[in-house]
Motif scaffolding. Structure first.
Motif, mmCIF file in Angstrom:
data_model
loop_
_atom_site.group_PDB
_atom_site.id
_atom_site.type_symbol
_atom_site.label_atom_id
_atom_site.label_comp_id
_atom_site.label_asym_id
_atom_site.label_seq_id
_atom_site.Cartn_x
_atom_site.Cartn_y
_atom_site.Cartn_z
ATOM 1 N N GLY A 160 11.300 53.172 31.210
ATOM 2 C CA GLY A 160 12.528 53.050 31.991
ATOM 3 C C GLY A 160 13.121 54.407 32.317
ATOM 4 O O GLY A 160 13.594 54.653 33.435
ATOM 5 N N LEU A 161 13.109 55.308 31.334
ATOM 6 C CA LEU A 161 13.615 56.659 31.569
ATOM 7 C C LEU A 161 12.777 57.379 32.625
ATOM 8 O O LEU A 161 13.306 58.055 33.513
ATOM 9 N N LEU A 162 11.457 57.236 32.537
ATOM 10 C CA LEU A 162 10.575 57.873 33.515
ATOM 11 C C LEU A 162 10.842 57.331 34.914
ATOM 12 O O LEU A 162 10.934 58.095 35.885
ATOM 13 N N ASN A 163 10.994 56.024 35.034
ATOM 14 C CA ASN A 163 11.262 55.425 36.344
ATOM 15 C C ASN A 163 12.604 55.868 36.898
ATOM 16 O O ASN A 163 12.757 56.064 38.106
ATOM 17 N N ASP A 164 13.606 56.021 36.017
ATOM 18 C CA ASP A 164 14.923 56.505 36.466
ATOM 19 C C ASP A 164 14.817 57.901 37.058
ATOM 20 O O ASP A 164 15.400 58.193 38.112
ATOM 21 N N VAL A 165 14.093 58.781 36.386
ATOM 22 C CA VAL A 165 13.948 60.154 36.873
ATOM 23 C C VAL A 165 13.237 60.172 38.226
ATOM 24 O O VAL A 165 13.618 60.884 39.151
ATOM 25 N N LEU A 166 12.187 59.357 38.359
ATOM 26 C CA LEU A 166 11.447 59.303 39.620
ATOM 27 C C LEU A 166 12.305 58.733 40.742
ATOM 28 O O LEU A 166 12.298 59.241 41.867
ATOM 29 N N ASP A 167 13.058 57.674 40.458
ATOM 30 C CA ASP A 167 13.938 57.089 41.481
ATOM 31 C C ASP A 167 15.006 58.080 41.910
ATOM 32 O O ASP A 167 15.311 58.221 43.104
ATOM 33 N N PHE A 168 15.603 58.766 40.929
ATOM 34 C CA PHE A 168 16.649 59.747 41.250
ATOM 35 C C PHE A 168 16.088 60.865 42.122
ATOM 36 O O PHE A 168 16.722 61.305 43.084
ATOM 37 N N SER A 169 14.879 61.304 41.799
ATOM 38 C CA SER A 169 14.251 62.357 42.590
ATOM 39 C C SER A 169 14.015 61.901 44.024
ATOM 40 O O SER A 169 14.248 62.653 44.975
ATOM 41 N N LYS A 170 13.548 60.673 44.202
ATOM 42 C CA LYS A 170 13.302 60.157 45.546
ATOM 43 C C LYS A 170 14.595 60.028 46.348
ATOM 44 O O LYS A 170 14.636 60.346 47.535
ATOM 45 N N ILE A 171 15.658 59.582 45.695
ATOM 46 C CA ILE A 171 16.939 59.439 46.391
ATOM 47 C C ILE A 171 17.472 60.801 46.804
ATOM 48 O O ILE A 171 17.933 61.005 47.933
ATOM 49 N N GLU A 172 17.415 61.771 45.886
ATOM 50 C CA GLU A 172 17.913 63.112 46.194
ATOM 51 C C GLU A 172 17.115 63.761 47.322
ATOM 52 O O GLU A 172 17.656 64.513 48.128
ATOM 53 N N ALA A 173 15.829 63.471 47.393
ATOM 54 C CA ALA A 173 14.982 64.056 48.437
ATOM 55 C C ALA A 173 15.047 63.266 49.734
ATOM 56 O O ALA A 173 14.440 63.646 50.727
ATOM 57 N N GLY A 174 15.803 62.152 49.751
ATOM 58 C CA GLY A 174 15.911 61.341 50.954
ATOM 59 C C GLY A 174 14.645 60.562 51.265
ATOM 60 O O GLY A 174 14.397 60.209 52.419
ATOM 61 N N LYS A 175 13.836 60.295 50.253
ATOM 62 C CA LYS A 175 12.559 59.615 50.473
ATOM 63 C C LYS A 175 12.553 58.180 49.961
ATOM 64 O O LYS A 175 11.512 57.528 49.955
ATOM 65 N N MET A 176 13.712 57.703 49.507
ATOM 66 C CA MET A 176 13.780 56.324 49.043
ATOM 67 C C MET A 176 13.746 55.388 50.257
ATOM 68 O O MET A 176 14.583 55.466 51.145
ATOM 69 N N GLN A 177 12.756 54.512 50.312
ATOM 70 C CA GLN A 177 12.599 53.584 51.422
ATOM 71 C C GLN A 177 12.914 52.176 50.945
ATOM 72 O O GLN A 177 12.420 51.736 49.902
ATOM 73 N N LEU A 178 13.727 51.474 51.719
ATOM 74 C CA LEU A 178 14.122 50.117 51.366
ATOM 75 C C LEU A 178 13.246 49.109 52.096
ATOM 76 O O LEU A 178 12.862 49.315 53.250
ATOM 77 N N GLU A 179 12.933 48.030 51.404
ATOM 78 C CA GLU A 179 12.207 46.921 52.016
ATOM 79 C C GLU A 179 13.212 45.856 52.434
ATOM 80 O O GLU A 179 14.316 45.774 51.905
ATOM 81 N N SER A 180 12.845 45.046 53.393
ATOM 82 C CA SER A 180 13.726 43.982 53.852
ATOM 83 C C SER A 180 12.969 42.668 53.824
ATOM 84 O O SER A 180 11.938 42.519 54.494
ATOM 85 N N ALA A 181 13.473 41.721 53.014
ATOM 86 C CA ALA A 181 12.799 40.427 52.874
ATOM 87 C C ALA A 181 13.836 39.382 52.489
ATOM 88 O O ALA A 181 14.958 39.705 52.086
ATOM 89 N N ASP A 182 13.447 38.121 52.623
ATOM 90 C CA ASP A 182 14.350 37.030 52.262
ATOM 91 C C ASP A 182 14.451 36.919 50.736
ATOM 92 O O ASP A 182 13.447 37.038 50.026
ATOM 93 N N THR A 235 19.689 58.151 30.017
ATOM 94 C CA THR A 235 19.755 59.473 30.650
ATOM 95 C C THR A 235 21.068 59.725 31.356
ATOM 96 O O THR A 235 21.356 60.857 31.733
ATOM 97 N N GLY A 236 21.858 58.672 31.588
ATOM 98 C CA GLY A 236 23.054 58.841 32.403
ATOM 99 C C GLY A 236 22.746 58.788 33.889
ATOM 100 O O GLY A 236 23.580 59.167 34.716
ATOM 101 N N LEU A 237 21.546 58.318 34.247
ATOM 102 C CA LEU A 237 21.153 58.227 35.655
ATOM 103 C C LEU A 237 21.306 56.819 36.212
ATOM 104 O O LEU A 237 21.297 56.634 37.425
ATOM 105 N N GLY A 238 21.417 55.815 35.356
ATOM 106 C CA GLY A 238 21.436 54.429 35.819
ATOM 107 C C GLY A 238 22.524 54.136 36.827
ATOM 108 O O GLY A 238 22.286 53.555 37.890
ATOM 109 N N LEU A 239 23.763 54.533 36.519
ATOM 110 C CA LEU A 239 24.878 54.272 37.433
ATOM 111 C C LEU A 239 24.781 55.128 38.685
ATOM 112 O O LEU A 239 25.144 54.688 39.785
#
Length: 576
Positions: A255-277, A389-393
């Motif tokens: 979970g900590l590893l995934n948080d760091v990776l997600d935060f990095s993607k968001i900061e770099a503007g590379k987080m892509q959202l999917e759209s589905a029902d 990590t304090g990254l969740g929120l």
């Protein structure tokens, strides 16, 4: 592309050629009205000819912007500039001596404007600047002097003094303009260099995170998979508790590893959202089933209340929606010693509103503003006491904003906190979907032939231990080249492919298997510790059946393999 100052001047003179000719036509016409005669027409023809010559001389710089002239060609450029400027300002002499008071005034305005123009546009090259300023200055200072000598009106010398003062101020202005231009150019170069360094640093960070992700997931695959396998054996109460602790600790680390990776993607503007029902109540109930046992274990009641106005289904990124609520519920259960955690869901003005309320310790008022900042927690000792990590929120709020909504908080010390998620969503019709099974039906992999490529011996052993109980025939190879060789020899029902392997990597092996006749249509499942979005995109480009990351989820692996094999069997039946 970098250019010389001469190329810059040449391009500027080319752009302004039409403007100079149009202005010359206006000056000639005005001069004819002030002092009628053929001189204005002859002057305009001479201006056109000198401008054409100037265009030809400077054309070489436009054709080769990096070329630097030798002394002879620079002298030619200066001579061309002197000629064109001398001809252009010659009309001022005609007007000074033939146009009366109005003519003299117009002559001074023309030369003053020309001086200002060449000073501001030709200061890049001192030789060219001097060549342009000298003729204009000669007219500007010489005409009042010549007029005073010819007419005997020595008071005309006062005009020359005024012209001299104008030129003095013009020199100061040009110097300031040149300095400002140099500073702006320096600032631009500095900004470009800083941007280049930032891009390099960002690329290095992405590479570092990719390597760290891979290197952590690989050993964690062994740890967590071994723990899952151990849990299947006969254990006493103490042993089962130890295994559970091991699995829980592994889940926290991932979970900590995934948080760091997600935060990095968001900061770099590379987080892509999917759209589905997404079926709202099903998603909420799934979260409730996940967190209710954990809440009960801590003596906390968990309730989920959905208002009747909430639509059955909406269109959104269900995974990120679940991630936000997962983080909020995790914090609520973590920081509530006793009492309850309540999830209240409502629909107001096209917005899905989810409020997660707890009766925990609350957040001090002075910490509320920082609670969504990176690596921030309510107290310094929070990490030691509760972990995280304090990254969740931080991630949750940024995800909410990416989805067009927001995440806010209200809190009272010793009474609890309420986090409110608001998302503007589109209502859609519910589509009937068969529920996914948590376990694979017995025998669904029985007799299936599976090819698995992985360069780590322990990973191959883990696959063997996880899949043997399902009764499938497993062929294990160490790299992509061996996988390609086996795929050419026998037919498989599915292929499990690692990404980073020696000799031949998984991507290249998959491409070549796709080109073969024996297993060209066999479903390939990427099973890798390379979990970045770029890695997923690379596999998606090959059209793989699924993309699974390590550590291996035994149930998900079996489900995915069963689905792939069933699909391949159905396809073969249709062909037959």
């Amino acid at each position: 592309m970098a250019t010389t100052v001469y190329a810059t001047l040449a391009e500027g003179r080319r752009r302004e050629l039409k403007s100079r000719l149009a202005l010359a036509a206006f000056i000639g016409t005005t001069a004819w009205f002030i002092a009628p005669g053929t001189a204005p027409l002859i002057w305009f023809v001479a201006v056109a000819a000198s401008q054409a010559a100037d265009w030809l001389v400077f054309r070489r710089f436009r054709q080769n912007p990096l070329w630097k002239p030798d002394k002879a060609y620079l002298a030619l450029c200066c001579a061309s500039t002197v000629l064109s400027v001398t001809v252009y300002s010659a009309m001022s002499a005609y007007l000074w001596f033939n146009g009366g008071e109005i003519g003299r005034l117009f002559a001074m305005v023309q030369v003053a404007g020309s001086l200002l123009h060449v000073s501001l546009h030709m200061h890049h090259s001192r030789p060219i600047l001097i060549s342009a300023v000298a003729p204009h200055s000669a007219y500007f200072l010489g005409l009042p002097l010549a007029g005073a000598v010819v007419s005997g009106h020595w008071q005309d010398l006062l005009v020359m003094v005024g012209c001299f003062l104008y030129m003095t101020h013009l020199v100061v202005t040009v110097r300031q303009s040149s300095t400002t231009t140099s500073l702006l150019q320096s600032a631009r170069d500095t900004a470009q260099e800083a941007r280049r360094k930032a891009e390099v640093a960002n690329a290095a960070k992405s590479d570092f995170l990719a390597v760290i992700s891979h290197e952590i997931r690989t050993p964690m695959n062994a740890v967590i998979s071994a723990a899952n396998l151990l849990r299947r054996t006969k254990l006493d109460t103490g042993q089962r508790e130890h295994v559970s602790m091991l699995i829980d600790a592994g889940d926290v680390l991932m979970g900590l590893l995934n948080d760091v990776l997600d935060f990095s993607k968001i900061e770099a503007g590379k987080m892509q959202l999917e759209s589905a029902d997404m079926v709202v109540r099903d998603r909420l109930m799934a979260l409730s089933r996940l967190w209710e046992p954990r809440a009960d274990a801590g003596g906390v009641r968990l309730s989920v209340t959905v208002a009747p106005s909430v639509p059955d289904a909406v269109r959104t990124d269900a995974l990120r929606f679940q991630q936000i609520l997962f983080n909020l519920l995790s914090n609520a259960v973590k920081f509530t010693r006793n009492g309850e955690v309540a999830v209240d869901v409502d629909w107001i003005d096209g917005q899905l509103i989810v409020a997660v309320r707890d009766t925990g310790c609350g957040i001090p008022p002075e910490r509320l503003k920082q609670i969504f900042n990176s690596f921030e927690q309510a107290e310094v000792g929070t990490t030691r006491r509760y972990g995280g990590t304090g990254l969740g929120l931080t991630i949750s709020r940024k995800l909410a904003e990416l989805m067009g909504g927001n995440l806010t908080v209200e809190s009272v010390i010793d009474e609890g906190s309420t986090f409110t998620l608001r998302l503007p969503l589109q209502v859609v019709q519910v589509r009937t979907v068969e529920p996914e099974r948590d376990v694979v039906e017995g025998g669904s992999l029985q007799g299936r032939s599976i090819l698995a490529a992985d360069d780590h011996e322990m990973n191959r052993r883990i696959l063997e231990l996880l899949l043997e109980p399902h009764g499938c025939r497993l062929t294990l190879v160490e790299n992509g080249a061996e996988a390609l060789e086996m795929a050419a020899q026998q037919k498989f029902d599915a292929v499990l492919m690692d990404m980073q392997m020696p000799v031949m990597d998984g991507l290249e092996a998959t491409r070549r298997i796709r080109m073969g006749r024996m297993n060209g249509t066999t479903p390939v499942i990427a099973l890798t510790a390379n979990a970045m979005d770029t890695h997923r995109a690379a596999w998606d480009a090959l059209g793989v059946h699924a993309f699974l990351t390590k550590p291996i989820d035994p149930v998900l692996l079996a489900q995915t393999l069963a689905g792939a094999c069933a699909g391949e069997q159905a396809r073969e039946t249709e062909v037959a």
